[in-house]
Design an enzyme around this catalytic site. Sequence first.
Site, PDB file in Angstrom:
ATOM      1  N   CYS A 156     -10.698  -3.136  -4.594  1.00  0.00           N
ATOM      2  CA  CYS A 156      -9.682  -4.095  -5.050  1.00  0.00           C
ATOM      3  C   CYS A 156     -10.321  -5.371  -5.591  1.00  0.00           C
ATOM      4  O   CYS A 156      -9.827  -5.955  -6.556  1.00  0.00           O
ATOM      5  CB  CYS A 156      -8.718  -4.419  -3.916  1.00  0.00           C
ATOM      6  SG  CYS A 156      -7.573  -3.065  -3.590  1.00  0.00           S
ATOM      7  N   CYS A 216     -10.346  -4.882  -0.011  1.00  0.00           N
ATOM      8  CA  CYS A 216     -11.473  -3.936   0.014  1.00  0.00           C
ATOM      9  C   CYS A 216     -12.322  -4.122  -1.255  1.00  0.00           C
ATOM     10  O   CYS A 216     -11.921  -4.804  -2.207  1.00  0.00           O
ATOM     11  CB  CYS A 216     -10.969  -2.500   0.131  1.00  0.00           C
ATOM     12  SG  CYS A 216     -10.363  -1.799  -1.413  1.00  0.00           S
ATOM     13  N   GLU A 263      -3.038  -4.523  -3.188  1.00  0.00           N
ATOM     14  CA  GLU A 263      -3.547  -5.402  -4.245  1.00  0.00           C
ATOM     15  C   GLU A 263      -3.608  -4.672  -5.584  1.00  0.00           C
ATOM     16  O   GLU A 263      -3.241  -5.207  -6.631  1.00  0.00           O
ATOM     17  CB  GLU A 263      -4.958  -5.906  -3.900  1.00  0.00           C
ATOM     18  CG  GLU A 263      -5.045  -6.711  -2.621  1.00  0.00           C
ATOM     19  CD  GLU A 263      -5.297  -5.885  -1.376  1.00  0.00           C
ATOM     20  OE1 GLU A 263      -4.766  -4.761  -1.278  1.00  0.00           O
ATOM     21  OE2 GLU A 263      -6.036  -6.355  -0.499  1.00  0.00           O
ATOM     22  N   ASN A 293       0.833  -1.204   0.000  1.00  0.00           N
ATOM     23  CA  ASN A 293       0.000   0.000   0.000  1.00  0.00           C
ATOM     24  C   ASN A 293       0.868   1.254   0.000  1.00  0.00           C
ATOM     25  O   ASN A 293       1.935   1.301   0.630  1.00  0.00           O
ATOM     26  CB  ASN A 293      -1.010  -0.001   1.149  1.00  0.00           C
ATOM     27  CG  ASN A 293      -0.405  -0.224   2.516  1.00  0.00           C
ATOM     28  OD1 ASN A 293       0.608  -0.896   2.642  1.00  0.00           O
ATOM     29  ND2 ASN A 293      -1.031   0.330   3.525  1.00  0.00           N
ATOM     30  N   GLU A 303       0.328   5.165   0.703  1.00  0.00           N
ATOM     31  CA  GLU A 303      -0.594   6.193   1.196  1.00  0.00           C
ATOM     32  C   GLU A 303      -0.154   7.575   0.746  1.00  0.00           C
ATOM     33  O   GLU A 303       0.957   7.777   0.250  1.00  0.00           O
ATOM     34  CB  GLU A 303      -0.668   6.111   2.733  1.00  0.00           C
ATOM     35  CG  GLU A 303      -1.225   4.771   3.180  1.00  0.00           C
ATOM     36  CD  GLU A 303      -1.504   4.693   4.662  1.00  0.00           C
ATOM     37  OE1 GLU A 303      -1.000   5.546   5.435  1.00  0.00           O
ATOM     38  OE2 GLU A 303      -2.226   3.752   5.058  1.00  0.00           O
TER      39      GLU A 303
END
Length: 132
Positions: A91, A88, A57, A44, A46
């Site tokens: 994804c 999520c 992902e 990830n 951010e």
Amino acid sequence: MKPQQDALVIAARRAREFAHAPFSRFRVGAALETENGTVITGCNVENATYGLTVCAERVAVLKAVSEGHRVFRRIAIVADTAEPTPPCGACRQILWEFGGNLEVILANLTEETGRFRLEDLLPLPFDARFLG
Ligand code: THU
């Protein structure tokens, strides 16, 4: 004796080390296996505007597609949680676009926490079939 760990999970754990998660401190790694066995990883990333954050992902899928891969078999997703950390909704949709009904392996830093098929995580998906 500990059961042998899936190489894809180990790759996702390694990718998690590169997570840029200064805001949530929730680090995630992903490893996507292509039809020919190539492994493409993601973490990830951010952003200070929060909303521009991209999940591990999706980073893996977009990296893979941008390098010419189109067919995938499995994805491993790793987070430091006792319970499985599932992908999520956004994804799941992106994975379905290229992965179809791929195998989703969830794991933490020491063990696997679950194995699913994407069709079970995303029932009744919207996809290109509806576009005629
Ligand atoms: N995150 C992922 O990368 N993948 C998931 O499956 C769940 C959430 C990230 C996004 C954000 O950087 C942090 O985890 C907290 O939501």
